[in-house]
Design a protein around this motif. Structure first.
Motif, PDB file in Angstrom:
ATOM      1  N   UNK A  57       0.850  -1.195   0.000  1.00 46.52           N
ATOM      2  CA  UNK A  57       0.000   0.000   0.000  1.00 46.52           C
ATOM      3  C   UNK A  57       0.887   1.248   0.000  1.00 46.52           C
ATOM      4  N   UNK A  58       0.611   2.158  -0.918  1.00 47.20           N
ATOM      5  CA  UNK A  58       1.405   3.377  -1.018  1.00 47.20           C
ATOM      6  C   UNK A  58       0.840   4.440  -0.074  1.00 47.20           C
ATOM      7  N   UNK A  59       1.731   5.084   0.685  1.00 42.36           N
ATOM      8  CA  UNK A  59       1.306   6.188   1.550  1.00 42.36           C
ATOM      9  C   UNK A  59       1.935   7.471   1.029  1.00 42.36           C
ATOM     10  N   UNK A  60       1.091   8.490   0.824  1.00 40.66           N
ATOM     11  CA  UNK A  60       1.621   9.775   0.354  1.00 40.66           C
ATOM     12  C   UNK A  60       1.461  10.804   1.462  1.00 40.66           C
ATOM     13  N   UNK A  61       2.570  11.352   1.927  1.00 37.28           N
ATOM     14  CA  UNK A  61       2.520  12.418   2.933  1.00 37.28           C
ATOM     15  C   UNK A  61       2.096  13.703   2.240  1.00 37.28           C
ATOM     16  N   UNK A  62       1.118  14.401   2.801  1.00 35.77           N
ATOM     17  CA  UNK A  62       0.633  15.616   2.146  1.00 35.77           C
ATOM     18  C   UNK A  62       1.082  16.898   2.838  1.00 35.77           C
TER      19      UNK A  62
END
Lengths: 229, 462
Positions: B131-136
């Motif tokens: 699962x890809x996590x993108x920090x915003x």
């Protein structure tokens, strides 16, 4: 007034002049100084390094050494803070200890002790003097009243010098980085002398100034206050 | 709590950081700026000390009856249409989040900056689960793109300057052109364009929370960029991972906390975005809301009478910004997601003993600047000294300290030892651990009469 002198082990070993200065200042103001000869150390290094158990006998001994005195005065803000802040929890009570400048200003009500010191001086408020004892402007008020003394503000004065007791050895690199900034700020003032109410911090900053052959001296505030006209 | 693999104890890690002159310059400039801003907005409030006292009291009240407030929070969140999960440790929390993302049929999440998910290394666990996590958050994004670690609680990329960030964006950010400059506006625009696509396509968001209100079941996130608001409102599923110490009893308590936090953190009177949400609302915001309540060592800390004060922390970073040690070493040297003074007392308690955690209570001169700055009055120096009594002491240090105590308990032994001092200080280099002193600093060499000789001479004279 009869006043007990708590010299501290560091002053006893390395800075005898600070103790002599306290005696001279108090006697000049007409008070009697007693020096309990059995005194050694308040246990701060042990306490702050995490050797609480080893500190208890030292604290008990301290209570015995200074028993019966209404006023105990010391030329070390950090040792006074140790006794005042931590003894009640360690041994159930704290003797009436005062750092020299708070004793002079608060107890004796004096800011002019009749000293003369015709030099440029900058003042480093040590962390325990500043934050634990809340000495405020007491030391600088005393220094300003000294004849001929020119007090120069120290940049970032309230920043820690990096001594921190055993921190100076355990984290020597960080300690020296902090001390270097402090010593550079001292040099930037152009003062001949940097003064403080803790010889431990002065030993650290002075050790750097000396290694750099800077010519700037460190002096305990008591020594300046003891300088006679 | 995770150990940063390969991190040495603090003194050694600090030595490396101290040698990095660029890092020291970046840190000095950044912390000095935040310090000055904070001092100015704190000085505006004549009731600052009362606010601090109120903040301390609110957190203490919550911690004293933590079980009651947590159960109340669970009840209110559930009643509002949310689901509460309890996670004993990092592994359990990660398992819960991964399960929820999979159940939503998603293969990626957008994230609001969250210390709790940093603590449990959720991004790594998600990656391992595909699962890809993108920090915003902009600074978190900089850290993520740089395959780096955060070095500050509030400003995770404080160790980087603008030029370093421009180079990183050019290299790592899809769509960032070769002509990107280090102008902050240009950098922010590039990040905004990059993130907008993520916000609009993400089906699951993961957040932390600054506060969880037991009385209402509300969660609160305080932020500056609006990315948090986007994550909290756009995706279909919202998962909030929250440490159990974040609970406060009532909504009225926010009145105090929302004054203390922005001033202490960013030096602002009010932060740009404060989002408060509760469960789910049909037709508005996420359709599913999950609250993961995280222990991960917190109940152990709570059991320690002095150490528990660290749980009052509201993660404002004021202690980092005033800490002279942090200013020189930066956050990475602390080997933990919680650096600086608060990290030095929180990390050993959450993580338990190991060489890095044992070195942290000593990463302080006990100068007390952190205690003065703390908006909830955590006596960090007191906790540091307390934790120092609990760590494993090196054998040589133990014998030295015990010998010193033995010497100092009688005046006769002390007098003998003192006589050796003038001799020792005559050497330019001291032996053993004391070499670390004389390597860079001179020692005073007292000449002439000792205090006691002088005193005896005067007393003896008529």
């Amino acid at each position: 007034m009869r006043v007990g002198l708590f010299l501290t082990c560091l002053n006893d070993a390395l800075f005898p002049a600070a103790g002599k200065a306290v005696v001279r200042v108090l006697e000049r103001l007409g008070h009697e100084v007693v020096f309990p000869a059995g005194q050694t150390c308040c246990g701060q290094a042990h306490f702050n390094t995490g050797y609480r158990r080893e500190c208890v006998p030292l604290a008990r001994k301290f209570l015995g050494d200074f028993a019966g005195l209404d006023h105990v005065v010391s030329p070390s803000a950090s040792c006074v803070a140790m006794v005042r802040e931590n003894y009640p929890e360690l041994v159930g009570q704290s003797p009436p200890v005062f750092e020299l400048t708070e004793f002079l200003v608060d107890v004796l009500g004096v800011t002019d002790v009749g000293a003369a010191f015709p030099h440029r001086v900058t003042y480093h408020p040590t962390c325990h003097g500043l934050r634990l004892l809340d000495l405020g402007d007491r030391p600088t008020a005393l220094l300003r009243a000294v004849r001929g003394l020119r007090l120069i503000d120290l940049p970032d004065a309230t920043h820690c010098c990096g001594f921190g007791g055993t921190f100076a050895v355990k984290n020597a690199d960080t300690s020296v980085a902090m001390g270097t900034d402090k010593a550079r700020n001292v040099l930037a003032t152009g003062a001949e002398v940097v003064a403080a109410v803790d010889n431990s911090c002065l030993m650290h900053v002075g050790g750097l100034l000396s290694r750099w052959r800077s010519g700037t001296r460190v002096m305990h505030v008591a020594e300046i206050l003891a300088s006679a006209p | 709590m995770s150990v940063w693999l390969g991190m040495p104890p603090f003194p050694e890690a600090a030595r490396e950081a101290l040698a990095d002159t660029q890092l020291r310059a970046n840190l000095r400039a950044a912390t000095a700026t935040i310090r000055a801003k904070r001092a100015a907005v704190v000085a505006e409030r004549s009731d600052w000390e009362q606010l601090r006292e109120a903040g301390r009291a609110i957190k203490d009240r919550a911690l004293r009856d933590l079980d009651t407030y947590l159960l109340q929070l669970e009840e209110r969140v559930t009643a509002a249409g949310g689901t509460v999960h309890w996670a004993r440790d990092a592994a359990e929390a990660n398992r819960i989040v991964i399960g929820l993302v999979r159940a939503a049929g998603a293969d990626g999440v957008v994230k609001v900056k969250s210390m709790a998910t940093q603590e449990i290394e959720l991004n790594e666990a998600l990656a391992a689960a595909g699962i890809t996590a993108v920090e915003t958050d902009l600074a978190e994004l900089i850290v993520q793109l740089g395959h780096d670690r955060p070095s500050h609680i509030l400003v995770p990329a404080i160790h980087r300057n603008r030029a370093q960030i421009r180079d990183l964006f050019r290299r790592e950010m899809p769509g960032a052109g070769e002509d990107l400059t280090d102008d902050p506006v240009a950098l922010a625009s590039a990040a905004r364009a990059h993130l907008r696509r993520e916000f609009l396509t993400a089906r699951v968001a993961v957040s932390g929370a600054n506060f969880a209100v037991a009385e209402t079941g509300s969660l609160v996130v305080v932020e500056s960029e609006g990315n948090g608001r986007m994550c909290l409102t756009l995706p279909e599923v919202l998962i909030s991972v929250v440490g159990i110490e974040k609970v406060i009893p009532t909504e009225a308590d926010l009145e105090v906390m929302l004054q203390l936090l922005p001033r202490s953190a960013t030096g602002e009177r009010m932060n740009p975005y404060t989002s408060i949400w509760r469960g789910t609302t049909p037709g508005d915001g996420p359709r599913e809301f999950h609250l993961v309540l995280l222990d991960n060592g917190r109940t152990t800390a709570l059991a320690d009478e002095i150490g528990r004060d660290a749980l009052r922390c509201i993660r404002c970073s004021a202690c980092l910004n005033v800490c002279p040690v942090y200013e020189r070493t930066g956050g990475h040297a602390y080997g933990s997601v919680y650096p600086g003074p608060i990290g030095a007392i929180l990390t050993p308690q959450l993580r338990g003993p190991d060489p890095v955690a044992d070195s942290l209570p000593y990463a302080s001169t006990l100068c007390g600047a952190c205690f003065d700055a703390c908006p909830v009055k955590i006596d960090i120096p007191r906790a540091l000294v307390h934790l120092r009594t609990k760590v494993a002491h090196p054998a040589t240090e133990q014998s030295t300290m015990r010998a010193a105590a033995w010497t100092l308990t009688t005046p006769r032994r002390f007098a003998l030892a003192r006589r050796l001092v003038p001799l020792a200080t005559r050497f330019a280099r001291l032996p053993g651990p004391w070499r670390k002193w004389t390597h860079t600093r001179d020692l005073p060499a007292p000449e002439g009469e000792s205090f006691r000789e002088w005193w005896r001479r005067r007393e003896g004279s008529p």
